[in-house]
Design a protein around this motif. Structure first.
Motif, PDB file in Angstrom:
ATOM      1  N   PRO A   1       0.828  -1.211   0.000  1.00  0.00           N
ATOM      2  CA  PRO A   1       0.000   0.000   0.000  1.00  0.00           C
ATOM      3  C   PRO A   1       0.859   1.257   0.000  1.00  0.00           C
ATOM      4  O   PRO A   1       1.955   1.273   0.554  1.00  0.00           O
ATOM      5  CB  PRO A   1      -0.798  -0.128   1.301  1.00  0.00           C
ATOM      6  CG  PRO A   1       0.025  -1.009   2.158  1.00  0.00           C
ATOM      7  CD  PRO A   1       0.731  -1.959   1.247  1.00  0.00           C
ATOM      8  N   ILE A   2       0.338   2.280  -0.659  1.00  0.00           N
ATOM      9  CA  ILE A   2       1.055   3.555  -0.658  1.00  0.00           C
ATOM     10  C   ILE A   2       1.069   4.131   0.744  1.00  0.00           C
ATOM     11  O   ILE A   2       2.065   4.647   1.196  1.00  0.00           O
ATOM     12  CB  ILE A   2       0.367   4.584  -1.549  1.00  0.00           C
ATOM     13  CG1 ILE A   2      -0.073   3.996  -2.857  1.00  0.00           C
ATOM     14  CG2 ILE A   2       1.251   5.784  -1.766  1.00  0.00           C
ATOM     15  CD1 ILE A   2      -0.898   4.995  -3.630  1.00  0.00           C
ATOM     16  N   ARG A   3      -0.073   4.039   1.362  1.00  0.00           N
ATOM     17  CA  ARG A   3      -0.186   4.665   2.681  1.00  0.00           C
ATOM     18  C   ARG A   3      -0.653   3.631   3.689  1.00  0.00           C
ATOM     19  O   ARG A   3      -1.319   2.658   3.331  1.00  0.00           O
ATOM     20  CB  ARG A   3      -1.205   5.811   2.648  1.00  0.00           C
ATOM     21  CG  ARG A   3      -0.748   6.958   1.796  1.00  0.00           C
ATOM     22  CD  ARG A   3      -1.710   8.116   1.872  1.00  0.00           C
ATOM     23  NE  ARG A   3      -1.280   9.099   0.880  1.00  0.00           N
ATOM     24  CZ  ARG A   3      -1.550   8.976  -0.400  1.00  0.00           C
ATOM     25  NH1 ARG A   3      -2.269   7.966  -0.836  1.00  0.00           N
ATOM     26  NH2 ARG A   3      -1.099   9.870  -1.249  1.00  0.00           N
TER      27      ARG A   3
ATOM     28  N   GLU B   1      -4.485  10.800   9.508  1.00  0.00           N
ATOM     29  CA  GLU B   1      -5.105   9.482   9.365  1.00  0.00           C
ATOM     30  C   GLU B   1      -4.155   8.472   8.723  1.00  0.00           C
ATOM     31  O   GLU B   1      -4.013   7.369   9.204  1.00  0.00           O
ATOM     32  CB  GLU B   1      -6.383   9.604   8.532  1.00  0.00           C
ATOM     33  CG  GLU B   1      -7.438  10.407   9.253  1.00  0.00           C
ATOM     34  CD  GLU B   1      -8.664  10.614   8.400  1.00  0.00           C
ATOM     35  OE1 GLU B   1      -8.828   9.895   7.399  1.00  0.00           O
ATOM     36  OE2 GLU B   1      -9.449  11.503   8.738  1.00  0.00           O
ATOM     37  N   THR B   2      -3.536   8.855   7.623  1.00  0.00           N
ATOM     38  CA  THR B   2      -2.620   7.907   6.974  1.00  0.00           C
ATOM     39  C   THR B   2      -1.306   8.603   6.692  1.00  0.00           C
ATOM     40  O   THR B   2      -1.232   9.813   6.565  1.00  0.00           O
ATOM     41  CB  THR B   2      -3.185   7.386   5.643  1.00  0.00           C
ATOM     42  OG1 THR B   2      -3.264   8.471   4.734  1.00  0.00           O
ATOM     43  CG2 THR B   2      -4.537   6.762   5.810  1.00  0.00           C
TER      44      THR B   2
ATOM     45  N   GLY C   1      -5.559   9.246  -4.829  1.00  0.00           N
ATOM     46  CA  GLY C   1      -6.658   8.857  -3.963  1.00  0.00           C
ATOM     47  C   GLY C   1      -6.894   9.768  -2.785  1.00  0.00           C
ATOM     48  O   GLY C   1      -7.758   9.480  -1.960  1.00  0.00           O
ATOM     49  N   VAL C   2      -6.144  10.835  -2.692  1.00  0.00           N
ATOM     50  CA  VAL C   2      -6.330  11.733  -1.554  1.00  0.00           C
ATOM     51  C   VAL C   2      -7.312  12.829  -1.951  1.00  0.00           C
ATOM     52  O   VAL C   2      -7.103  13.502  -2.966  1.00  0.00           O
ATOM     53  CB  VAL C   2      -4.983  12.351  -1.125  1.00  0.00           C
ATOM     54  CG1 VAL C   2      -5.193  13.351  -0.016  1.00  0.00           C
ATOM     55  CG2 VAL C   2      -4.043  11.260  -0.682  1.00  0.00           C
TER      56      VAL C   2
ATOM     57  N   ARG D   1      -2.627  16.369   3.370  1.00  0.00           N
ATOM     58  CA  ARG D   1      -3.823  16.997   2.808  1.00  0.00           C
ATOM     59  C   ARG D   1      -5.025  16.210   3.307  1.00  0.00           C
ATOM     60  O   ARG D   1      -5.059  14.980   3.115  1.00  0.00           O
ATOM     61  CB  ARG D   1      -3.782  16.996   1.278  1.00  0.00           C
ATOM     62  CG  ARG D   1      -4.862  17.891   0.685  1.00  0.00           C
ATOM     63  CD  ARG D   1      -4.653  18.080  -0.784  1.00  0.00           C
ATOM     64  NE  ARG D   1      -5.038  16.888  -1.528  1.00  0.00           N
ATOM     65  CZ  ARG D   1      -4.651  16.639  -2.777  1.00  0.00           C
ATOM     66  NH1 ARG D   1      -3.853  17.486  -3.384  1.00  0.00           N
ATOM     67  NH2 ARG D   1      -5.046  15.560  -3.395  1.00  0.00           N
ATOM     68  N   ALA D   2      -5.917  16.907   3.933  1.00  0.00           N
ATOM     69  CA  ALA D   2      -7.113  16.276   4.491  1.00  0.00           C
ATOM     70  C   ALA D   2      -6.735  15.087   5.377  1.00  0.00           C
ATOM     71  O   ALA D   2      -7.418  14.064   5.382  1.00  0.00           O
ATOM     72  CB  ALA D   2      -8.071  15.839   3.384  1.00  0.00           C
ATOM     73  N   GLY D   3      -5.646  15.209   6.087  1.00  0.00           N
ATOM     74  CA  GLY D   3      -5.257  14.170   7.022  1.00  0.00           C
ATOM     75  C   GLY D   3      -4.452  13.035   6.414  1.00  0.00           C
ATOM     76  O   GLY D   3      -4.049  12.122   7.128  1.00  0.00           O
ATOM     77  N   HIS D   4      -4.198  13.084   5.112  1.00  0.00           N
ATOM     78  CA  HIS D   4      -3.410  12.029   4.482  1.00  0.00           C
ATOM     79  C   HIS D   4      -2.100  12.613   3.992  1.00  0.00           C
ATOM     80  O   HIS D   4      -2.077  13.669   3.366  1.00  0.00           O
ATOM     81  CB  HIS D   4      -4.173  11.430   3.301  1.00  0.00           C
ATOM     82  CG  HIS D   4      -5.517  10.900   3.680  1.00  0.00           C
ATOM     83  ND1 HIS D   4      -5.683   9.723   4.360  1.00  0.00           N
ATOM     84  CD2 HIS D   4      -6.760  11.406   3.494  1.00  0.00           C
ATOM     85  CE1 HIS D   4      -6.967   9.515   4.570  1.00  0.00           C
ATOM     86  NE2 HIS D   4      -7.647  10.527   4.056  1.00  0.00           N
ATOM     87  N   GLU D   5      -1.044  11.876   4.269  1.00  0.00           N
ATOM     88  CA  GLU D   5       0.261  12.387   3.867  1.00  0.00           C
ATOM     89  C   GLU D   5       0.415  12.255   2.355  1.00  0.00           C
ATOM     90  O   GLU D   5       0.203  11.179   1.790  1.00  0.00           O
ATOM     91  CB  GLU D   5       1.374  11.599   4.571  1.00  0.00           C
ATOM     92  CG  GLU D   5       2.710  12.279   4.466  1.00  0.00           C
ATOM     93  CD  GLU D   5       3.815  11.473   5.139  1.00  0.00           C
ATOM     94  OE1 GLU D   5       4.848  12.066   5.455  1.00  0.00           O
ATOM     95  OE2 GLU D   5       3.639  10.260   5.328  1.00  0.00           O
ATOM     96  N   ILE D   6       0.786  13.321   1.700  1.00  0.00           N
ATOM     97  CA  ILE D   6       0.970  13.265   0.242  1.00  0.00           C
ATOM     98  C   ILE D   6       2.424  13.466  -0.158  1.00  0.00           C
ATOM     99  O   ILE D   6       2.789  13.212  -1.298  1.00  0.00           O
ATOM    100  CB  ILE D   6       0.089  14.306  -0.482  1.00  0.00           C
ATOM    101  CG1 ILE D   6       0.391  15.714   0.035  1.00  0.00           C
ATOM    102  CG2 ILE D   6      -1.373  13.983  -0.325  1.00  0.00           C
ATOM    103  CD1 ILE D   6      -0.327  16.801  -0.746  1.00  0.00           C
ATOM    104  N   GLY D   7       3.252  13.908   0.770  1.00  0.00           N
ATOM    105  CA  GLY D   7       4.645  14.110   0.386  1.00  0.00           C
ATOM    106  C   GLY D   7       5.551  14.069   1.595  1.00  0.00           C
ATOM    107  O   GLY D   7       5.162  14.440   2.703  1.00  0.00           O
ATOM    108  N   THR D   8       6.759  13.590   1.369  1.00  0.00           N
ATOM    109  CA  THR D   8       7.747  13.591   2.440  1.00  0.00           C
ATOM    110  C   THR D   8       9.127  13.705   1.810  1.00  0.00           C
ATOM    111  O   THR D   8       9.332  13.300   0.665  1.00  0.00           O
ATOM    112  CB  THR D   8       7.645  12.321   3.305  1.00  0.00           C
ATOM    113  OG1 THR D   8       8.566  12.438   4.384  1.00  0.00           O
ATOM    114  CG2 THR D   8       7.978  11.081   2.512  1.00  0.00           C
TER     115      THR D   8
END
Lengths: 212, 244
Positions: free
Chosen positions: A46-48, A63-64, A83-84, A104-111
């Protein structure tokens, strides 16, 4: 009866087989290097991953988080928005781990792996908001280019693209890999919260522990 | 919260991790190596044995890949996720290193730099030339008369250099290597318009080949030897390489 392998055809076949075998070996080593490539038939990682902890970045619950699964080198980053849903963006910078996380909206999109202030010019800890965005900025303090600058304080602390490499430090800014800085700059808006933390004290234990 | 997270997670994979995936698809199965090995067996040569070894390696790798996948958790600790990607704490003692002093690129000036600066290089490469240098070979530039009016600059140059009009080789600009004598027609070619002004600094060709050239040459010898052995074993005249 002459066997098939006697003539030139046999030679071609032999060379082809050895070549195929070498290809297999190279793909195997490649596989070892880029851990994460898997067959489509096998379930992809899974990505997240859902985060068991209940913690907040600038007041927004997380959240993720991205399932990076390997140590990022200096200058490396991961950016994935698949999917975010759209939502508010917040940023968490952890100095001890040298990482930045964009939610974004509780989901990590970048690190990414970051640079931060040297020991004699430390990066201040706290929650800030983006005051100014400039795609091309030249620091009047240090006479240096700071692409994708996102100003956090009025005394010269900002997020900006820089040459992130091991053993380097900044004058207090957060230095981001250039590609990451470009993406974050696009995603960011004025007033975007940026939480700079020194350690993990903001990450509490799992939800059950926290309730007790 | 967790369910929503898993939905997001199942949506797809990052493109970054997909690189190099399709090429090795066949070899990810444990049995693929065995198939290749069996295919190589009837060839009864060294390639067959080597192929078996390679195939075994492929098979082992495929098995290892399969087992490494199973361990996955649905939920993760945020701190553990951060630990997995973090290179750890920064080294102590970094004071102010935003612009560290770069190491000097090289003490040896390149040929191009040298030509630009007009300064002779301090270091000369060993084994750079076999013969005497070109500047020693070629006589100094003779102040030539206006040759272009004559219409035949080559002949005029040859006569100016005190050479017979045809046949004898004009010293070429790349004359680092002493050529074996004769070469009448070749000398005529060498005296073309390109040699009117000999380059002061001829490109140096190292007489020691690159490692890749060595490998190719050795591989060629092995191939030739193998073919000759094969011909001898079949009772034929060695020499016609590989003719069936």
């Amino acid at each position: 009866v002459k066997p098939l392998s006697a003539g030139w055809l046999g030679w071609i076949g032999r060379v082809a087989l050895v070549g195929i075998a070498l290809l297999g070996v190279s793909s195997w080593t490649n596989e070892r290097v880029t851990a994460g490539t898997k067959l489509p038939s096998v379930a992809a990682p899974p990505i997240r991953l859902a985060v068991a902890n209940s913690f907040y970045v600038a007041g927004m619950p997380v959240e993720t988080m991205l399932n990076v699964r390997r140590t990022l080198r200096h200058g490396a980053f991961v950016w994935n928005e698949e999917g975010v849903p759209p939502g508010k963006i917040s940023v968490r910078v952890e100095l001890a781990a040298q990482t930045i996380s964009v939610f974004r909206a509780g989901h990590e999109i970048g690190t990414a792996i970051i640079l931060f202030g040297a020991d004699s010019k430390p990066t201040p800890v706290g929650t800030y908001f983006v005051l100014e965005q400039r795609e091309q900025h030249r620091s009047n303090l240090y006479d240096a280019d700071m692409p994708y600058m996102m100003r956090l304080t009025n005394d010269g602390i900002a997020l900006h693209g820089s040459d992130v490499r091991r053993g380097a430090a900044t004058h207090g800014c957060i230095g981001l890999p250039l590609g990451f800085a470009r993406r974050l700059f696009k995603a960011a808006t004025l007033g975007m919260p940026v939480a700079i933390v020194a350690d993990r004290s903001d990450i509490l234990g799992p939800a059950s522990e926290r309730l007790s | 919260m967790a369910e929503q997270g898993m939905q997001v997670a199942a949506a797809g994979r990052p493109k970054k991790w997909r690189s190099g995936n399709r090429r090795g698809t066949v070899f990810r199965r444990p049995w693929s190596g065995l198939v290749i090995g069996l295919g190589l067996l009837p060839l009864k040569t060294i390639t067959g044995i080597a192929g078996l070894g390679v195939a075994a390696a492929i098979a082992i790798s495929a098995i290892g890949d399969g087992s490494g996948l199973s361990a996955r958790a649905a939920q993760a600790d945020a701190a553990a996720l951060l630990d997995a990607r973090s290179p750890g704490e920064r080294e102590a003692g970094i004071l102010l290193a935003s612009k560290p002093a770069r190491e000097p690129k090289s003490m040896i000036m390149s040929m191009a730099q040298e030509r630009e600066n007009g300064v002779p290089a301090l270091v000369e490469r060993a084994l750079g030339r076999l013969g005497p240098s070109a500047s020693a070979d070629v006589p100094d530039l003779i102040p030539l008369p206006d040759l272009l009016l004559d219409g035949s600059p080559v002949q005029a140059l040859a006569s100016a250099l005190g050479l017979p009009r045809s046949g004898a080789p004009v010293p070429s600009f790349a004359g680092g290597l002493p050529l074996p004598g004769g070469g009448g027609s070749g000398g005529g070619g060498g005296g073309g318009p390109g040699s009117e002004t000999p380059e002061p600094n001829p490109p140096v060709v190292s007489p020691v080949p690159e490692p890749s050239s060595w490998i190719i040459m050795i591989a060629g010898f092995v191939l030739v030897g193998w073919v000759l052995r094969r011909g001898r074993a079949a009772g034929r005249q060695p020499g016609l390489a590989g003719a069936p």
